[in-house]
Motif scaffolding. Structure first.
Motif, short mmCIF file in Angstrom:
data_model
loop_
_atom_site.label_atom_id
_atom_site.label_comp_id
_atom_site.label_asym_id
_atom_site.label_seq_id
_atom_site.Cartn_x
_atom_site.Cartn_y
_atom_site.Cartn_z
N ARG A 1 -25.70 -70.67 39.26
CA ARG A 1 -26.53 -70.73 38.06
C ARG A 1 -27.99 -70.45 38.39
O ARG A 1 -28.68 -69.72 37.65
CB ARG A 1 -26.37 -72.10 37.40
N ASP A 2 -28.47 -70.98 39.50
CA ASP A 2 -29.85 -70.71 39.92
C ASP A 2 -30.07 -69.21 40.15
O ASP A 2 -31.11 -68.65 39.77
CB ASP A 2 -30.18 -71.48 41.20
N GLY A 3 -29.08 -68.56 40.77
CA GLY A 3 -29.21 -67.13 41.02
C GLY A 3 -29.21 -66.32 39.74
O GLY A 3 -29.96 -65.34 39.61
N ILE A 4 -28.41 -66.72 38.78
CA ILE A 4 -28.36 -66.02 37.50
C ILE A 4 -29.69 -66.17 36.76
O ILE A 4 -30.22 -65.21 36.20
CB ILE A 4 -27.20 -66.55 36.64
N LEU A 5 -30.23 -67.37 36.77
CA LEU A 5 -31.51 -67.60 36.08
C LEU A 5 -32.65 -66.83 36.76
O LEU A 5 -33.55 -66.34 36.08
CB LEU A 5 -31.82 -69.10 36.04
N ALA A 6 -32.61 -66.72 38.08
CA ALA A 6 -33.62 -65.91 38.78
C ALA A 6 -33.50 -64.45 38.37
O ALA A 6 -34.50 -63.76 38.16
CB ALA A 6 -33.46 -66.08 40.29
N ALA A 7 -32.26 -63.97 38.25
CA ALA A 7 -32.06 -62.58 37.80
C ALA A 7 -32.48 -62.41 36.35
O ALA A 7 -33.02 -61.36 35.97
CB ALA A 7 -30.58 -62.20 37.97
N GLU A 8 -32.26 -63.44 35.53
CA GLU A 8 -32.69 -63.38 34.13
C GLU A 8 -34.20 -63.26 34.02
O GLU A 8 -34.72 -62.46 33.23
CB GLU A 8 -32.20 -64.64 33.40
N ARG A 9 -34.92 -64.01 34.84
CA ARG A 9 -36.38 -63.92 34.82
C ARG A 9 -36.85 -62.54 35.26
O ARG A 9 -37.80 -61.97 34.68
CB ARG A 9 -36.99 -65.00 35.71
N ALA A 10 -36.19 -61.97 36.26
CA ALA A 10 -36.56 -60.64 36.73
C ALA A 10 -36.29 -59.59 35.64
O ALA A 10 -37.09 -58.67 35.44
CB ALA A 10 -35.80 -60.30 38.00
N ALA A 11 -35.17 -59.72 34.95
CA ALA A 11 -34.85 -58.78 33.89
C ALA A 11 -35.84 -58.89 32.74
O ALA A 11 -36.28 -57.87 32.17
CB ALA A 11 -33.42 -59.02 33.38
N ALA A 12 -36.22 -60.12 32.38
CA ALA A 12 -37.19 -60.32 31.31
C ALA A 12 -38.54 -59.73 31.69
O ALA A 12 -39.21 -59.07 30.87
CB ALA A 12 -37.33 -61.80 31.00
N HIS A 13 -38.95 -59.93 32.93
CA HIS A 13 -40.22 -59.37 33.41
C HIS A 13 -40.18 -57.85 33.40
O HIS A 13 -41.19 -57.19 33.12
CB HIS A 13 -40.51 -59.89 34.82
N HIS A 14 -39.00 -57.29 33.65
CA HIS A 14 -38.82 -55.84 33.65
C HIS A 14 -38.81 -55.28 32.22
O HIS A 14 -38.96 -54.09 32.03
CB HIS A 14 -37.50 -55.52 34.36
N GLY A 15 -38.63 -56.16 31.24
CA GLY A 15 -38.61 -55.73 29.86
C GLY A 15 -37.23 -55.42 29.32
O GLY A 15 -37.11 -54.89 28.21
N ASP A 16 -36.18 -55.77 30.06
CA ASP A 16 -34.82 -55.51 29.60
C ASP A 16 -34.30 -56.76 28.90
O ASP A 16 -33.70 -57.65 29.51
CB ASP A 16 -33.92 -55.13 30.77
N ARG A 17 -34.53 -56.83 27.60
CA ARG A 17 -34.14 -58.03 26.84
C ARG A 17 -32.63 -58.18 26.74
O ARG A 17 -32.11 -59.30 26.72
CB ARG A 17 -34.75 -57.96 25.44
N THR A 18 -31.92 -57.06 26.69
CA THR A 18 -30.46 -57.12 26.58
C THR A 18 -29.86 -57.75 27.83
O THR A 18 -29.02 -58.65 27.74
CB THR A 18 -29.88 -55.72 26.36
N ARG A 19 -30.29 -57.28 29.00
CA ARG A 19 -29.78 -57.86 30.25
C ARG A 19 -30.19 -59.32 30.37
O ARG A 19 -29.39 -60.17 30.78
CB ARG A 19 -30.29 -57.05 31.46
N ALA A 20 -31.43 -59.63 30.02
CA ALA A 20 -31.90 -61.01 30.12
C ALA A 20 -31.07 -61.94 29.24
O ALA A 20 -30.70 -63.04 29.65
CB ALA A 20 -33.38 -61.09 29.75
N ALA A 21 -30.75 -61.49 28.03
CA ALA A 21 -29.94 -62.32 27.12
C ALA A 21 -28.54 -62.52 27.67
O ALA A 21 -27.98 -63.62 27.58
CB ALA A 21 -29.88 -61.67 25.74
#
Length: 321
Positions: free
Chosen positions: A63-83
């Motif tokens: 779960r920690d790894g997924i949330l770290a990837a979610e933050r990276a995706a959000a920072h990248h501007g990919d809202r679909t991947r972040a969601a």
């Protein structure tokens, strides 16, 4: 004598497919969006026992790894991947491992692994990645529900799957690279759950991955379905003690691929013998009439038979339709 013209036609069809894929690759590559960045996952100690406490630790790390990837995706501007990643990080989800890089690598458990007596590991085929992951997970959920209590299903996306628009789909190269990863995962799982009955379910190109890994796997059964071939001529060539099953639904387009293998100086094209043929020598099961992606569809004949195979209820498996 009639077999020679047929073989020549199959060879031409396979080569035509290669040319088509070779042309499609630059086009699809040009259209493919840039990779979504993700951090490298934290190193994990091997899972030596599937106790509730040990599994809770692994699931928390996933779960920690997924949330770290979610933050990276959000920072990248990919809202679909972040969601999508936020949904994967839900407290009810159970990831033994997660890596958000290069299309994604995951091992998600559906069911109670600590108490499971029957475990199915799903190996997907082409075009499976974080962007299409929920369809793959839905198959795992359907199978676990069909199996019922004391069972767990692992959705193992442990390799870079080929694209249908890439020449990779016609060669064993990606499967050869993936096989050691599958062996390592199954080794860890069987150490953690030594008394459980483990079966490997291999869809489409995933059957090539499973075949490459087969000699080194300690599993009760290897089931290939919707397979383009395994890269070997017969079950005997898999060098496995596992019971090998094969199925193909009546509506699966993969029945029309040429089941041939052509060895060229620098590569091999195609995967050889049709796994549901008598020449291959697998036990066959009725896979119903669905399409290529319908084998684990709720209520289907194929799902029912696959669950029976995983449970070791071989006598209850209906034969090939």
């Amino acid at each position: 004598m009639a077999t020679r013209p047929r073989a020549r036609r199959l060879h031409r069809a396979l080569l035509a497919a290669l040319v088509t894929a070779s042309v499609a690759l630059p086009v699809s590559g040009a259209a493919r969006p840039a990779a979504v960045p993700a951090p490298a996952p934290a190193a994990l100690a091997p899972l030596t026992a599937a106790t509730p406490a040990a599994l809770a630790g692994r699931y928390a790390a996933g779960r920690d790894g997924i949330l770290a990837a979610e933050r990276a995706a959000a920072h990248h501007g990919d809202r679909t991947r972040a969601a999508a990643l936020r949904a994967m990080a839900a407290p009810t989800r159970q990831f033994l491992s997660f890596d958000g890089r290069d299309g994604g690598r995951t091992a998600e458990v559906v069911g109670d692994l600590a108490r499971a007596e029957r475990i199915a590991v799903l190996v997907p085929g082409s075009d499976t990645s974080l962007d299409t992951y929920e369809r793959f997970r839905a198959d795992a959920v359907a199978l676990q529900r069909e199996l019922g209590g004391r069972s767990a299903v692992v959705a193992w996306l442990g390799y870079a799957t080929p694209s249908l628009t890439s020449p990779d789909i016609l060669t064993p190269a990606l499967a050869e690279a993936a096989a050691p990863q599958l062996v390592d995962f199954l080794d860890e799982l069987t150490v953690a759950k030594p008394a459980a009955r483990v079966s490997l379910l291999c869809h489409s190109y995933g059957s090539v991955v499973c075949a490459r890994a087969a000699p080194d796997l300690r599993v009760a059964g290897i089931i290939v379905y919707g397979s383009p071939g395994t890269g070997v001529d017969s079950v005997r060539d898999l060098h496995t003690r596992a019971t090998v099953w094969a199925g193909r639904s009546a509506g699966d387009w993969i029945a029309h691929v040429p089941y041939v293998r052509i060895r060229l100086p620098f590569m091999t094209l195609g995967f050889g013998t049709d796994p549901v043929s008598g020449a291959f020598g697998a036990r066959t099961f009725d896979a119903g009439s669905g399409g290529h992606g319908d084998y684990l569809k709720a209520g289907s004949v194929s799902l029912r038979n696959l669950a029976r195979i995983v449970a070791g209820e071989y006598a209850a498996v209906s034969g090939r339709g």
